[in-house]
Design an enzyme around this catalytic site. Structure first.
Site, mmCIF file in Angstrom:
data_model
loop_
_atom_site.group_PDB
_atom_site.id
_atom_site.type_symbol
_atom_site.label_atom_id
_atom_site.label_comp_id
_atom_site.label_asym_id
_atom_site.label_seq_id
_atom_site.Cartn_x
_atom_site.Cartn_y
_atom_site.Cartn_z
ATOM 1 C CB THR A 1 0.109 11.389 -6.180
ATOM 2 O OG1 THR A 1 0.617 11.628 -4.863
ATOM 3 C CG2 THR A 1 -1.089 12.262 -6.433
ATOM 4 C CG HIS B 1 -9.485 5.247 2.360
ATOM 5 N ND1 HIS B 1 -9.978 4.031 1.975
ATOM 6 C CD2 HIS B 1 -8.249 5.356 1.805
ATOM 7 C CE1 HIS B 1 -9.071 3.412 1.227
ATOM 8 N NE2 HIS B 1 -8.018 4.202 1.102
ATOM 9 C CB CYS C 1 -5.377 10.363 -29.742
ATOM 10 S SG CYS C 1 -5.033 9.800 -28.073
ATOM 11 C CD GLU D 1 1.763 2.366 4.963
ATOM 12 O OE1 GLU D 1 1.981 1.579 4.028
ATOM 13 O OE2 GLU D 1 1.784 2.015 6.143
ATOM 14 N NE ARG E 1 -0.238 -0.775 -0.543
ATOM 15 C CZ ARG E 1 -0.283 -1.737 -1.460
ATOM 16 N NH1 ARG E 1 0.826 -2.226 -1.972
ATOM 17 N NH2 ARG E 1 -1.433 -2.219 -1.863
ATOM 18 C CB VAL F 1 16.443 17.193 -4.063
ATOM 19 C CG1 VAL F 1 17.316 17.518 -2.861
ATOM 20 C CG2 VAL F 1 15.485 18.335 -4.369
ATOM 21 C CB ILE G 1 -10.548 4.885 -1.990
ATOM 22 C CG1 ILE G 1 -10.448 3.676 -2.913
ATOM 23 C CG2 ILE G 1 -11.858 4.882 -1.184
ATOM 24 C CD1 ILE G 1 -11.468 3.599 -3.998
ATOM 25 C CB CYS H 1 -11.325 6.123 -26.561
ATOM 26 S SG CYS H 1 -10.622 5.067 -27.828
HETATM 27 C C1 LIG Z 1 -1.114 0.743 -4.317
HETATM 28 C C2 LIG Z 1 -1.510 1.946 -3.541
HETATM 29 C C3 LIG Z 1 -2.855 2.200 -3.264
HETATM 30 C C4 LIG Z 1 -3.230 3.321 -2.505
HETATM 31 N N1 LIG Z 1 -4.559 3.615 -2.355
HETATM 32 C C5 LIG Z 1 -4.912 4.747 -1.697
HETATM 33 C C6 LIG Z 1 -6.273 5.152 -1.606
HETATM 34 O O1 LIG Z 1 -7.162 4.519 -2.180
HETATM 35 N N2 LIG Z 1 -6.573 6.258 -0.879
HETATM 36 C C7 LIG Z 1 -5.612 6.992 -0.280
HETATM 37 O O2 LIG Z 1 -5.945 7.959 0.393
HETATM 38 N N3 LIG Z 1 -4.313 6.668 -0.382
HETATM 39 C C8 LIG Z 1 -3.949 5.575 -1.088
HETATM 40 N N4 LIG Z 1 -2.625 5.253 -1.229
HETATM 41 C C9 LIG Z 1 -1.646 6.109 -0.603
HETATM 42 C C10 LIG Z 1 -1.407 7.368 -1.411
HETATM 43 O O3 LIG Z 1 -1.307 7.099 -2.774
HETATM 44 C C11 LIG Z 1 -0.124 8.015 -0.916
HETATM 45 O O4 LIG Z 1 -0.178 8.120 0.453
HETATM 46 C C12 LIG Z 1 0.057 9.401 -1.490
HETATM 47 O O5 LIG Z 1 -0.108 9.438 -2.888
HETATM 48 C C13 LIG Z 1 1.416 9.904 -1.100
HETATM 49 O O6 LIG Z 1 1.624 11.140 -1.722
HETATM 50 P P1 LIG Z 1 3.025 11.837 -1.565
HETATM 51 O O7 LIG Z 1 2.877 13.157 -2.189
HETATM 52 O O8 LIG Z 1 3.421 11.766 -0.160
HETATM 53 O O9 LIG Z 1 4.019 10.911 -2.374
HETATM 54 P P2 LIG Z 1 4.236 10.732 -3.949
HETATM 55 O O10 LIG Z 1 2.975 10.896 -4.696
HETATM 56 O O11 LIG Z 1 4.966 9.471 -4.143
HETATM 57 O O12 LIG Z 1 5.140 11.957 -4.328
HETATM 58 C C14 LIG Z 1 6.485 12.043 -3.993
HETATM 59 C C15 LIG Z 1 7.180 12.835 -5.054
HETATM 60 O O13 LIG Z 1 8.487 13.122 -4.655
HETATM 61 C C16 LIG Z 1 9.324 13.091 -5.774
HETATM 62 N N5 LIG Z 1 10.706 12.900 -5.367
HETATM 63 C C17 LIG Z 1 11.251 11.815 -4.795
HETATM 64 N N6 LIG Z 1 12.561 12.008 -4.595
HETATM 65 C C18 LIG Z 1 12.860 13.237 -5.046
HETATM 66 C C19 LIG Z 1 14.045 14.005 -5.117
HETATM 67 N N7 LIG Z 1 15.210 13.532 -4.682
HETATM 68 N N8 LIG Z 1 13.985 15.246 -5.650
HETATM 69 C C20 LIG Z 1 12.809 15.743 -6.110
HETATM 70 N N9 LIG Z 1 11.660 15.053 -6.069
HETATM 71 C C21 LIG Z 1 11.678 13.813 -5.544
HETATM 72 C C22 LIG Z 1 8.776 11.941 -6.566
HETATM 73 O O14 LIG Z 1 9.173 12.023 -7.934
HETATM 74 C C23 LIG Z 1 7.291 12.093 -6.357
HETATM 75 O O15 LIG Z 1 6.683 12.860 -7.370
HETATM 76 C C24 LIG Z 1 -2.252 4.160 -2.004
HETATM 77 C C25 LIG Z 1 -0.905 3.929 -2.318
HETATM 78 C C26 LIG Z 1 -0.536 2.867 -3.123
HETATM 79 C C27 LIG Z 1 0.882 2.701 -3.535
#
Ligand SMILES: Cc1cc2nc3c(=O)[nH]c(=O)nc-3n(C[C@H](O)[C@H](O)[C@H](O)COP(=O)(O)OP(=O)(O)OC[C@H]3O[C@@H](n4cnc5c(N)ncnc54)[C@H](O)[C@@H]3O)c2cc1C
Ligand SMILES: Cc1cc2nc3c(=O)[nH]c(=O)nc-3n(C[C@H](O)[C@H](O)[C@H](O)COP(=O)(O)OP(=O)(O)OC[C@H]3O[C@@H](n4cnc5c(N)ncnc54)[C@H](O)[C@@H]3O)c2cc1C
Lengths: 434, 484
Positions: free
Chosen positions: B42, B50, B448, B339, B313, B173, B48, B408
Site C-alpha cells: 500500500t 484503475h 527538515c 495484487e 506485489r 503475528v 492508480i 520544500c
Molecule cells: C509495484 C506495484 C504497483 C501497484 N500498482 C497498483 C495501482 O496502481 N493500483 C492498484 O489498485 N493497485 C496497485 N497495486 C496493488 C496494491 O498495491 C495492492 O493490491 C494493495 O496495496 C494490497 O494491500 P494489502 O492491504 O492487501 O497489502 P499490504 O499493503 O502489503 O499490507 C499487508 C500488511 O500486512 C502486514 N503483515 C504481514 N505479515 C504480518 C504479520 N505476520 N503480522 C502482522 N502484520 C503483518 C504487513 O506489514 C503489511 O502492512 C500495485 C502493487 C505493486 C507492488
C-alpha cells in the site's frame, strides 16, 4: 512593524542577504524601509553550522569560523538598524515584486516592494537525485544534515562512515566525524580528481589516514532498518563514468554521507517567471545582479554556487547597492545591452549580460573553467575580436572561481561601436592535464 | 479484552475493512507488524485508482475494481484526501496493438466501466502533447483516478480509531491458539483474543494463513518487485493523465503518470524475488524503467528524479484475488493474493470481506454514534492545502502554523504538532513524512528531518537518540561518546 513602509525585501538572511541589506543602507536607503526574511530561527544561513575555520581571508584578512563570519554581518546589520524577521518563509514571488510570506509574528501576508534581493542560498543534492540503488534505511544523510546533527543538535549521526563526494564539504565532514570519534572508512569521488582545496585534502584526510578513492562511486546501499554497508565500485572514465563490473567492494558501515553538490534554491525565482541559466541553475543577471525581472536582484549561492563566502559578500554588495539605487531613483539608464557568452574551457560566467549606461564602470566577470588545466590564459573578447581583458594562470580547476575585470574605458569604447556581445574563453599554453 | 474481529495486516485491505466495521456495533482490533499502517504494498505502488477494464469479466478483480473506483472517490471526499479523476490512456503503437485495445474495451464494457473510448493519434496528442510520436491509438478511460494510497489508508485508519478500533502496531503475528470459539493471536509476547480473524497480511498472507492453523493452504504467493522513479514537481504537468502501454503477461507494464501531489511517477518493472521484504532498487531495474518511460514519452527528463523506490506485489498462483472463508478454521477469513488492482478495489474488498464475516455468523448492525470523519472534530486540513485567506487566518490564530519546518512542501510546526496528537500519533520521521509530506520534496528531508526528529523528541519527552526513521533498528543518531 509596518509592512506598508517596506521598499526593499531581502529573501534569505545568510551572508548574501545580510551583506546586500547592509550595502543598501550604506548607499543611503532608510533601514526601516528594508525587511530581511529568514526562514530559520536565526540569521546567518548555512555558515551557522560550519564551525571550522577558513572563512573571511579575503574579506577580513583573517581566518574566521563560519559562525564568526556570519556573526560579523549580523552585527553590521543590527548596527545599521536593519529589521530581520526570523522564522519567516517567503512562499511566493511575482515578477512585479510582490512577496508572500508567513511567520509566527506576522502571520501570512503579502508585501509589494520596489526592489527584491533574492538570497535564498542552495540545498544539497540527495541520494534520490543520484539514483543510488539499494534499500532505504536510516543512516543516509547529506553532509549538511549530518553537520546539523553534530554541530547544532549535539548528536552523532553514526560511527562507521563512508562519504561520497570529495568537495570541501565532504572533506571537512570527514575530519569532523573523525574528531567526534567516528571511523571514516573511505571518501569516494566519482571524478579522477577531488573538487576540494588541496589544503583540505591534506588537513582533513591525509592527516587522519582516511583513504580517498578517486574514480569510485557508491553503487548500492544495504540494510533494512539502518545502513549495514555500501558497495562501491571503480568507474570507467571513458564510458560515461559507469561502474566497472568486477571492481565492486563491500564496505561494512552504518552511515553514508553524501556531499555530491549543491543546487541553488530557485523555486521562488522560477515561480516569478525569471530567466534561469542552464549552466548555473541560478537567474540570468546583468553586472548589477539584476535578473530578467526589473527590480529583482540575486546574489550568493542562489545565483551560482560559491566555494568562498568572501565572494558571496562581494556579490551581495553589488546587488544591495543596485537595489538601493533603484529605489532612490539613481540608477543610470541602460543604453546598450551586451550578452556575455562562454567559449572554450569556460563553463559559465556571472554576469551573463552587461548593461551599459552612458558612463560605464568597470565590470568584474566571474567564471568557472570546465576541466583541470595547466598553464592557461583567460580572455574576455568582443564578438568582433577585440580583447577587453586577459590574464595568465599556471593552473585552473573547476573547483575554483576565476575572475577577470574589464576596465571602464574599454566598456566606454564599446558605446559607439557595433558590438555583437562578449565572450569569455581560455587558451592552453602548456597542455591539458588529466 | 475480547474482540469480535481481529484483522491481521494494516495495508489498504485490512484498514478499509477495519474502517467499515468501525461503523458497526462490533469490537475490532488490527495487528500490524510494522511501526505504522500502510507500509507494505500500500505504500509503494503506482497509486492508480484503475477504471476496471483490465480484469477479466466475472472475476472478483473486475467487480471489486469497478465498485472500488466509485467508493474510493466517495471516501476521499469524506476523509478530505485528494483524489483526482485524471483518466487514463492505454497507448497503442501501431495497428498491431489495436486488437488488444479492443479486447480491453470489450472487457471494460462487460465490467460496467463508464465512458470508455478508443481514440486516434490526433485526439491523444491534443490531450497529451508529450506522448511519443509513435503512438497511434489509445483506450481512454475517464473514470480512472489518482490519489495517495497510503494517505487515504492512514486517513481511514484514523477514522477507524476515532470510532473505537484498536491498532496494535509493531505486532508481528507469529502464533495462534484456538479454544472455545476464541482465537488467541500472539507476537510471541502478547496475545490478542478475538472470535473472528481476517487475514490481510499482503505478501505474507499465505504464511499468516499457516500461522493461524491452515493446512495445505491452496494459495502460494510469489513476491514480484516493481521499481519506480519520482520526478520533481516541475515535471508534474508533462502528463495530464495516467499513460499505460498495452498489458503483457508480465502485467500492466511501465507507466508514466502525474501523482496527486504534482510530481511525475514512472515505473514499475516486474521481477520475481526470493525475499518478500526486499524492497531495494537495482541499477538494471532503474535503467529498464528509464527505457520504458522513454517509449511513452521520449523527452521525459529522468535527470529530474528526486527519489526511487520499490514495492512488492503478492502474486498468487491463480488469476483472481483469493477472498474466502476458511474451510478448516471457523470464523477465519482470508484476503490473499491481493495484487493490482488491490488498492483501487480496497473499499469494495472491505464490503466483500464484511459479507463473508456475516456469512460466518457475525452480526453487523449500524452504530448510532458513528463519526464519518478522521477525527471527532472533522478532517484537519494541512496548512499548505488552505486558500490564502484561510492560511492567513490559521497563522494568526496559532503562530505554530506560521513556522515552516519542511521548506520544500511547506509543512508547518502546527501541522507536525497536530499529527503528534492524531488518533494514530505520528512518532517516527517516516510517519510524519507519509502524513504531511515533510521530507518528501526535492531536498528529501536534508533540511527538515533533524528538525522533525527534534520536535518528536521534545513532544514525546525522549532523547533525539530514541527517535527512529521507521521504528525497529532504524535509529537516526546516537549520543556523543563523552556524554555516555
Ligand atoms: C509495484 C506495484 C504497483 C501497484 N500498482 C497498483 C495501482 O496502481 N493500483 C492498484 O489498485 N493497485 C496497485 N497495486 C496493488 C496494491 O498495491 C495492492 O493490491 C494493495 O496495496 C494490497 O494491500 P494489502 O492491504 O492487501 O497489502 P499490504 O499493503 O502489503 O499490507 C499487508 C500488511 O500486512 C502486514 N503483515 C504481514 N505479515 C504480518 C504479520 N505476520 N503480522 C502482522 N502484520 C503483518 C504487513 O506489514 C503489511 O502492512 C500495485 C502493487 C505493486 C507492488
Ligand atoms: C556545508 C557548507 C560548507 C561550506 N564551507 C565553506 C568554507 O569552508 N569556506 C568558505 O569560504 N565558504 C564555505 N562555504 C560556502 C559559503 O558558506 C556559502 O557560499 C555562503 O554561505 C552562501 O551564502 P548565501 O547567503 O548565499 O546562502 P546561505 O548561507 O545558504 O543563506 C541563505 C539563507 O536564505 C534563507 N532562505 C532560503 N529561502 C528562503 C525563503 N523562501 N524565505 C526566507 N528565507 C529563505 C535560508 O534559510 C538561509 O538562511 C560552505 C557552504 C556550505 C553549504
Amino acid at each position: 512593524m509596518d509592512l506598508n513602509e517596506k521598499k526593499l525585501i531581502v529573501i534569505g538572511g545568510g551572508p548574501a542577504g545580510l551583506a546586500a541589506a547592509v550595502a543598501a543602507v550604506r548607499r543611503g536607503l532608510d533601514p526601516s524601509s528594508i525587511l530581511v526574511l529568514e526562514r530559520d530561527s536565526e540569521p546567518g544561513g548555512i555558515l551557522n553550522q560550519c564551525i571550522h575555520a577558513g572563512f573571511g581571508l579575503h574579506r577580513f584578512g583573517e581566518e574566521l569560523t563560519g559562525p564568526e563570519y556570519s556573526g560579523r554581518y549580523i552585527q553590521m546589520a543590527r548596527e545599521a538598524g536593519i529589521p530581520i524577521l526570523c522564522d519567516a518563509m517567503a512562499l511566493e514571488l511575482t515578477s512585479d515584486r510582490r512577496v508572500t510570506f508567513v511567520s509566527p509574528e506576522t502571520g501570512y501576508v503579502m508585501v509589494q516592494a520596489e526592489a527584491v534581493v533574492l538570497a535564498m542560498g542552495c540545498r544539497e543534492r540527495t541520494r534520490g537525485a543520484l539514483g543510488i540503488p539499494g534499500t532505504r534505511p536510516a543512516g543516509v544523510y547529506t553532509a549538511g544534515c549530518a553537520q546539523r546533527y553534530v554541530n547544532i543538535e549535539g548528536y552523532m549521526p553514526g560511527h562507521r562512515v563512508v562519504i561520497l563526494g570529495s568537495g570541501d564539504i565532504g572533506l571537512i565532514m570527514a575530519r569532523r566525524m573523525t574528531l567526534e570519534g567516528a571511523k571514516v572508512l573511505a571518501v569516494c569521488e566519482i571524478m579522477p580528481y577531488s573538487g576540494g582545496l588541496a589544503r583540505n585534502i591534506v588537513q582533513c584526510l591525509d592527516d587522519f589516514g582516511i583513504p580517498l578513492k578517486l574514480s569510485h562511486t557508491v553503487v548500492k546501499i544495504h540494510g533494512r532498518d539502518r545502513v549495514e554497508g555500501v558497495t562501491i565500485a571503480a568507474v570507467d572514465e571513458a564510458n560515461g563514468r559507469k561502474p566497472i563490473p568486477g571492481t565492486e567492494e563491500f564496505i561494512e558501515c552504518d552511515t553514508l554521507l553524501l556531499s555530491v553538490g549543491l543546487i541553488p534554491e530557485n523555486e521562488l525565482t522560477r515561480g516569478a517567471g525569471i530567466g534561469i541559466s542552464r549552466a548555473t541553475n541560478g537567474a540570468d543577471v546583468n553586472q548589477y545582479r539584476e535578473t530578467s525581472a526589473p527590480g529583482i536582484y540575486a546574489c550568493g549561492n542562489v545565483l551560482h554556487v560559491h566555494d568562498l563566502v568572501d565572494f558571496v559578500s562581494e556579490e551581495a554588495d553589488i546587488a544591495g547597492t543596485a537595489a538601493a539605487e533603484r529605489i532612490l531613483g539613481q540608477s543610470g539608464a541602460v543604453v546598450k545591452s551586451l550578452p556575455v557568452s562562454t567559449g572554450f574551457g569556460v563553463r559559465y560566467t556571472v554576469p551573463e549580460r552587461i548593461d551599459l549606461t552612458a558612463e560605464p564602470e568597470e565590470v568584474r566577470i566571474f567564471f568557472r573553467v570546465s576541466d583541470v588545466y595547466k598553464k592557461v590564459q583567460f580572455f574576455v573578447e568582443t564578438a568582433e575580436g577585440e580583447v577587453l581583458a586577459k590574464r595568465a594562470k599556471s593552473a585552473a580547476a573547476p573547483g575554483e572561481m576565476e575572475s577577470l575585470t574589464v576596465p571602464a574605458e574599454k566598456l566606454a569604447g564599446l558605446l559607439d561601436k557595433d558590438c555583437g556581445g562578449i565572450r569569455v574563453y581560455l587558451r592552453e599554453t602548456g597542455g591539458q592535464s588529466k | 479484552m475480547l474482540y469480535d474481529v481481529l484483522i491481521v495486516g494494516a495495508g489498504c485491505t485490512g484498514v478499509m475493512t477495519a474502517r467499515l466495521l468501525s461503523a458497526k456495533n462490533v469490537r475490532v482490533a488490527v495487528a500490524e507488524a510494522a511501526s505504522d499502517v500502510a507500509t507494505g504494498a500500500t505504500a509503494a505502488n503506482s497509486a492508480i485508482v484503475h477504471a476496471g477494464y483490465d480484469a477479466k469479466p466475472g472475476t472478483l478483480k473486475a467487480k471489486l475494481n469497478v465498485r472500488g473506483n466509485k467508493l474510493m472517490k466517495r471516501l476521499s471526499a469524506q476523509l478530505g484526501v485528494e483524489c483526482k479523476p485524471v483518466g487514463s490512456h492505454v497507448i497503442g503503437f501501431g495497428d498491431a496493438d489495436l486488437p488488444m485495445l479492443e479486447e480491453l474495451y470489450r472487457r471494460g464494457i462487460a465490467n460496467g466501466v463508464e465512458g470508455l473510448e478508443i481514440i486516434g493519434a490526433d485526439r491523444l496528442r491534443a490531450m497529451e502533447p508529450n506522448v511519443s510520436p509513435e503512438a497511434t491509438h489509445s483506450l481512454w478511460a475517464p473514470s480512472a483516478a489518482i490519489t495517495c494510497p497510503y494517505g487515504i489508508t492512514i486517513a481511514a485508519a484514523d477514522n477507524a480509531v476515532t470510532n473505537g478500533v484498536d491498532f496494535y502496531l509493531n505486532f508481528k503475528v507469529s502464533g495462534c491458539a484456538y479454544e472455545d470459539g476464541v482465537y488467541a493471536v500472539t507476537d510471541g509476547k502478547k496475545a490478542i483474543r478475538a472470535k473472528y480473524v481476517v487475514n490481510c497480511a499482503g505478501v505474507h498472507s499465505a504464511e499468516v494463513a499457516s500461522i493461524l492453523g491452515e493446512r495445505d493452504f491452496p494459495i502460494e504467493i510469489t513476491p514480484r518487485r516493481g521499481e519506480y522513479f519520482i520526478l520533481d514537481k516541475v515535471c508534474g504537468n508533462l502528463a495530464n493523465s495516467t499513460l499505460f502501454v498495452c498489458p503483457s503477461d508480465r502485467g500492466k507494464g511501465i507507466l508514466v503518470s502525474p501523482t496527486v501531489d504534482g510530481n511525475l511517477i514512472v515505473g514499475p518493472n516486474a521481477y520475481a524475488i526470493g525475499d518478500a521484504d526486499d524492497r531495494s532498487t537495482t541499477a538494471e531495474g532503474l535503467a529498464e524503467i528509464t527505457a520504458g518511460a522513454r517509449r511513452i514519452m521520449p523527452n521525459v527528463p529522468m535527470n529530474m528524479a528526486i527519489t526511487s523506490f520499490a514495492g512488492v506485489r503478492s502474486t498468487p498462483n491463480q488469476y483472481d484475488f483469493y477472498l474466502k472463508r476458511s474451510e478448516q478454521l471457523p470464523g477465519v477469513i482470508h484476503a490473499v493474493g491481493v495484487e493490482s488492482p488491490g488498492f483501487a478495489s480496497s473499499p469494495a474488498t472491505a464490503e466483500y470481506l464484511a459479507g463473508l464475516l456475516e456469512e460466518a455468523g457475525l452480526v453487523l448492525e449500524d452504530k448510532k454514534d458513528y463519526i464519518p470523519t478522521r477525527r471527532k472534530d472533522g478532517n484537519h486540513v494541512q496548512f499548505n492545502r488552505l486558500s490564502p485567506g484561510e492560511k492567513a487566518e490559521r497563522a494568526k490564530a496559532d503562530p505554530a502554523y506560521g513556522k515552516i519546518v519542511c521548506r520544500c512542501e511547506t509543512v508547518t510546526e502546527g501541522d507536525l504538532l497536530d499529527m503528534l496528537s492524531a488518533p494514530i500519533p505520528a512518532v517516527t520521521v517516516d510517519m510524519m513524512k507519509k502524513r504531511l509530506r515533510a521530507g518528501m520534496g526535492r531536498c528529501q528531508g536534508g533540511f527538515c528531518s533533524p528538525r522533525v526528529a527534534a520536535l518528536i523528541a521534545e513532544k514525546t519527552g525522549c532523547g533525539l537518540d530514541r527517535v527512529t526513521k521507521h521504528g525497529g533498528g532504524s535509529w537516526l543518531v546516537t549520543a556523543r561518546e563523552e556524554e555516555e
